[in-house]
Motif scaffolding. Sequence first.
Motif, PDB file in Angstrom:
ATOM      1  N   LEU A 143      -2.026  -8.818  -9.240  1.00 46.13           N
ATOM      2  CA  LEU A 143      -1.905  -7.800  -8.199  1.00 46.13           C
ATOM      3  C   LEU A 143      -2.194  -6.407  -8.746  1.00 46.13           C
ATOM      4  CD1 LEU A 143       1.214  -8.819  -6.103  1.00 46.13           C
ATOM      5  CD2 LEU A 143      -1.103  -8.496  -5.269  1.00 46.13           C
ATOM      6  N   GLY A 144      -1.722  -6.146  -9.959  1.00 45.88           N
ATOM      7  CA  GLY A 144      -1.983  -4.846 -10.573  1.00 45.88           C
ATOM      8  C   GLY A 144      -3.471  -4.592 -10.756  1.00 45.88           C
ATOM      9  N   ILE A 145      -4.224  -5.646 -11.081  1.00 42.25           N
ATOM     10  CA  ILE A 145      -5.684  -5.525 -11.225  1.00 42.25           C
ATOM     11  C   ILE A 145      -6.326  -5.246  -9.863  1.00 42.25           C
ATOM     12  CG2 ILE A 145      -7.789  -6.775 -11.808  1.00 42.25           C
ATOM     13  CD1 ILE A 145      -6.091  -8.300 -13.915  1.00 42.25           C
ATOM     14  N   ILE A 146      -5.918  -6.025  -8.839  1.00 44.49           N
ATOM     15  CA  ILE A 146      -6.465  -5.839  -7.489  1.00 44.49           C
ATOM     16  C   ILE A 146      -6.162  -4.440  -6.970  1.00 44.49           C
ATOM     17  CG2 ILE A 146      -6.241  -6.596  -5.083  1.00 44.49           C
ATOM     18  CD1 ILE A 146      -5.733  -9.428  -6.210  1.00 44.49           C
ATOM     19  N   GLY A 147      -4.971  -3.937  -7.298  1.00 49.57           N
ATOM     20  CA  GLY A 147      -4.564  -2.619  -6.832  1.00 49.57           C
ATOM     21  C   GLY A 147      -5.404  -1.484  -7.369  1.00 49.57           C
ATOM     22  N   ARG A 148      -6.190  -1.756  -8.410  1.00 54.76           N
ATOM     23  CA  ARG A 148      -7.068  -0.722  -8.964  1.00 54.76           C
ATOM     24  C   ARG A 148      -8.494  -0.842  -8.444  1.00 54.76           C
ATOM     25  NH1 ARG A 148      -3.784  -2.041 -13.450  1.00 54.76           N
ATOM     26  NH2 ARG A 148      -5.338  -3.424 -14.370  1.00 54.76           N
ATOM     27  N   ILE A 149      -8.710  -1.682  -7.438  1.00 55.33           N
ATOM     28  CA  ILE A 149     -10.038  -1.851  -6.835  1.00 55.33           C
ATOM     29  C   ILE A 149     -10.014  -1.217  -5.436  1.00 55.33           C
ATOM     30  CG2 ILE A 149     -11.802  -3.512  -6.118  1.00 55.33           C
ATOM     31  CD1 ILE A 149     -10.539  -5.517  -8.092  1.00 55.33           C
ATOM     32  N   PRO A 150     -10.560  -0.001  -5.278  1.00 55.26           N
ATOM     33  CA  PRO A 150     -10.466   0.714  -3.991  1.00 55.26           C
ATOM     34  C   PRO A 150     -10.943  -0.084  -2.772  1.00 55.26           C
ATOM     35  CG  PRO A 150     -11.200   2.215  -5.701  1.00 55.26           C
ATOM     36  CD  PRO A 150     -11.192   0.839  -6.315  1.00 55.26           C
ATOM     37  N   PRO A 151     -12.087  -0.808  -2.832  1.00 54.25           N
ATOM     38  CA  PRO A 151     -12.484  -1.572  -1.636  1.00 54.25           C
ATOM     39  C   PRO A 151     -11.442  -2.604  -1.220  1.00 54.25           C
ATOM     40  CG  PRO A 151     -14.333  -1.369  -3.150  1.00 54.25           C
ATOM     41  CD  PRO A 151     -13.123  -0.883  -3.886  1.00 54.25           C
ATOM     42  N   ALA A 152     -10.721  -3.159  -2.187  1.00 55.77           N
ATOM     43  CA  ALA A 152      -9.704  -4.162  -1.859  1.00 55.77           C
ATOM     44  C   ALA A 152      -8.517  -3.524  -1.138  1.00 55.77           C
ATOM     45  CB  ALA A 152      -9.231  -4.862  -3.130  1.00 55.77           C
ATOM     46  N   THR A 153      -8.060  -2.380  -1.605  1.00 52.89           N
ATOM     47  CA  THR A 153      -6.921  -1.728  -0.953  1.00 52.89           C
ATOM     48  C   THR A 153      -7.320  -1.153   0.404  1.00 52.89           C
ATOM     49  OG1 THR A 153      -7.368   0.333  -2.174  1.00 52.89           O
ATOM     50  CG2 THR A 153      -5.784  -1.216  -3.135  1.00 52.89           C
ATOM     51  N   THR A 154      -8.563  -0.688   0.535  1.00 52.77           N
ATOM     52  CA  THR A 154      -9.034  -0.193   1.833  1.00 52.77           C
ATOM     53  C   THR A 154      -9.103  -1.325   2.849  1.00 52.77           C
ATOM     54  OG1 THR A 154     -10.326   1.566   0.780  1.00 52.77           O
ATOM     55  CG2 THR A 154     -10.935   0.968   3.027  1.00 52.77           C
ATOM     56  N   ALA A 155      -9.592  -2.485   2.410  1.00 50.08           N
ATOM     57  CA  ALA A 155      -9.669  -3.641   3.311  1.00 50.08           C
ATOM     58  C   ALA A 155      -8.280  -4.084   3.742  1.00 50.08           C
ATOM     59  CB  ALA A 155     -10.403  -4.791   2.612  1.00 50.08           C
ATOM     60  N   LEU A 156      -7.313  -4.048   2.830  1.00 51.42           N
ATOM     61  CA  LEU A 156      -5.943  -4.425   3.171  1.00 51.42           C
ATOM     62  C   LEU A 156      -5.342  -3.427   4.156  1.00 51.42           C
ATOM     63  CD1 LEU A 156      -3.629  -6.382   2.755  1.00 51.42           C
ATOM     64  CD2 LEU A 156      -2.941  -5.067   0.735  1.00 51.42           C
ATOM     65  N   ALA A 157      -5.634  -2.140   3.959  1.00 52.24           N
ATOM     66  CA  ALA A 157      -5.144  -1.116   4.890  1.00 52.24           C
ATOM     67  C   ALA A 157      -5.695  -1.348   6.292  1.00 52.24           C
ATOM     68  CB  ALA A 157      -5.528   0.269   4.392  1.00 52.24           C
ATOM     69  N   SER A 158      -6.977  -1.686   6.373  1.00 51.28           N
ATOM     70  CA  SER A 158      -7.600  -1.932   7.669  1.00 51.28           C
ATOM     71  C   SER A 158      -6.988  -3.135   8.367  1.00 51.28           C
ATOM     72  CB  SER A 158      -9.107  -2.144   7.476  1.00 51.28           C
ATOM     73  OG  SER A 158      -9.750  -2.359   8.712  1.00 51.28           O
ATOM     74  N   ARG A 159      -6.638  -4.157   7.596  1.00 51.06           N
ATOM     75  CA  ARG A 159      -6.063  -5.366   8.197  1.00 51.06           C
ATOM     76  C   ARG A 159      -4.608  -5.142   8.587  1.00 51.06           C
ATOM     77  NH1 ARG A 159      -8.256 -10.121   8.981  1.00 51.06           N
ATOM     78  NH2 ARG A 159     -10.125  -9.435   7.886  1.00 51.06           N
ATOM     79  N   LEU A 160      -3.816  -4.519   7.727  1.00 47.06           N
ATOM     80  CA  LEU A 160      -2.412  -4.279   8.045  1.00 47.06           C
ATOM     81  C   LEU A 160      -2.247  -3.320   9.224  1.00 47.06           C
ATOM     82  CD1 LEU A 160      -0.868  -3.963   4.469  1.00 47.06           C
ATOM     83  CD2 LEU A 160      -0.620  -5.881   6.051  1.00 47.06           C
ATOM     84  N   SER A 161      -3.183  -2.385   9.374  1.00 52.44           N
ATOM     85  CA  SER A 161      -3.120  -1.420  10.479  1.00 52.44           C
ATOM     86  C   SER A 161      -3.577  -2.033  11.801  1.00 52.44           C
ATOM     87  CB  SER A 161      -4.003  -0.216  10.162  1.00 52.44           C
ATOM     88  OG  SER A 161      -5.384  -0.597  10.149  1.00 52.44           O
ATOM     89  N   GLY A 162      -4.195  -3.224  11.734  1.00 55.21           N
ATOM     90  CA  GLY A 162      -4.698  -3.870  12.940  1.00 55.21           C
ATOM     91  C   GLY A 162      -6.060  -3.362  13.378  1.00 55.21           C
ATOM     92  N   LEU A 163      -6.601  -2.359  12.689  1.00 54.22           N
ATOM     93  CA  LEU A 163      -7.866  -1.762  13.124  1.00 54.22           C
ATOM     94  C   LEU A 163      -9.030  -2.729  12.961  1.00 54.22           C
ATOM     95  CD1 LEU A 163      -7.442   1.849  11.689  1.00 54.22           C
ATOM     96  CD2 LEU A 163      -6.997   1.036  14.018  1.00 54.22           C
ATOM     97  N   VAL A 164      -8.882  -3.705  12.081  1.00 53.57           N
ATOM     98  CA  VAL A 164      -9.938  -4.692  11.887  1.00 53.57           C
ATOM     99  C   VAL A 164     -10.131  -5.547  13.125  1.00 53.57           C
ATOM    100  CG1 VAL A 164      -8.461  -6.514  10.922  1.00 53.57           C
ATOM    101  CG2 VAL A 164     -10.834  -6.333  10.174  1.00 53.57           C
ATOM    102  N   TYR A 165      -9.136  -5.562  14.029  1.00 51.82           N
ATOM    103  CA  TYR A 165      -9.218  -6.397  15.226  1.00 51.82           C
ATOM    104  C   TYR A 165      -9.702  -5.629  16.453  1.00 51.82           C
ATOM    105  CZ  TYR A 165      -6.263  -9.192  12.172  1.00 51.82           C
ATOM    106  OH  TYR A 165      -5.762  -9.886  11.110  1.00 51.82           O
ATOM    107  N   ARG A 166     -10.212  -4.456  16.290  1.00 58.51           N
ATOM    108  CA  ARG A 166     -10.712  -3.671  17.424  1.00 58.51           C
ATOM    109  C   ARG A 166     -11.804  -4.426  18.160  1.00 58.51           C
ATOM    110  NH1 ARG A 166     -11.312   2.159  14.431  1.00 58.51           N
ATOM    111  NH2 ARG A 166      -9.487   3.220  15.314  1.00 58.51           N
TER     112      ARG A 166
END
Length: 377
Positions: free
Chosen positions: A354-377
């Motif tokens: 998880l610490g490695i994934i957390g240092r990959i900006p596209p991965a955290t941005t994708a998670l933000a989009s999914r947790l916010s529900g915006l990916v389901y627009r």
Amino acid sequence: MTTTDVLIVGAGPTGLTLAASLLLHGVDVMLVDRQADGANTSRAAAVNARTLEVLEHVDVTRRLLKEGVEAPRFAIRDRAKTLVDVDFSGLATDYPFTLLIPQSTTERLLLERVRELGGDVTRPKVLAAVTQDAVGVTATFDDGDTVRARYVVGADGMHSTVREQAGIGFAGGSYEHSFVLADARLTGDAPADEVRLFWAGEGLTVVAPLPNGDFRIVAPVDDAPEEPSVAFVQQILDERGPGGITVTDVTWGSRFRIHHRVADTYRAGRILLAGDAAHVHSPAGGQGMNLGVQDAVALADALVAVLGGGADSLLDDYSATRRPIAQQVVALTDRLTRLATLPPALRPIRNVLLGIIGRIPPATTALASRLSGLVYR
């Protein structure tokens, strides 16, 4: 016999949102609930960006914002060390945060809006049976009343009578762990404006601020107590949290088990499903109530169109569109839950990855989009 265009069974956030959305368009609605009042022990406390967007049209979003706490960050931690930092502030939305607000407040504000639009909740009203024909549905209640509606919507939760009466399957299972939930008063290193998910060797713990000064705490615990004490919550935070947090009071608590299920279809003729009647899943990521509210808005659009003379197939489109989204959410929350409840020997490896994934900006941005529900627009 009472007649109406749409009978909605269940007056939680999903049913209330659907009622407000239909009333706004002049649809004749009857909304019923089996409980004598609106009190509940539900666990939802997070309203995501997409839900705030869809509630704009019924004029509820601004009311929620006045009473909630904005949390622009979601952090996954190993005690004091941040493994993954999810930042919502850069998302393309007017609401780049999670709004933390008790479900009871959300329901109160939705009910106020329903009443402003000329509706209300009939309660207690317990559904006994539903039968349908080519032109409508007849609902019979345990007090002997009958209601004739053009459509019936089951927003009556995981144990939905509407779904059972319609003969719709609800495939899935449950997790072996029980979970404890507590609203507690904390001092020390408690988050004021972010949700923290601690993944420790002893297990997961979520800590999130609430608008009244309490903090929502959720954790998987074998044989969780029915009513968690101050000492019990303190032990969880000492074992899994960052240290430096003191529990001074527990204002409310409960335990629960988590299921993961999706209805085989959201439509059987003139009977439709939304919210927990259609899907249930882990609270990891705070998606449950949000998914139901978004169901309600989509279903309202379809019903308004069909009642206005549009193609009946729009109701099939509702099912075909919303069900895959529920399947995606179930898959995401299942992954998060299984990661959180890994055997102790595997948890250190998980935290390193998880610490490695957390240092990959596209991965955290994708998670933000999914947790916010915006990916389901």
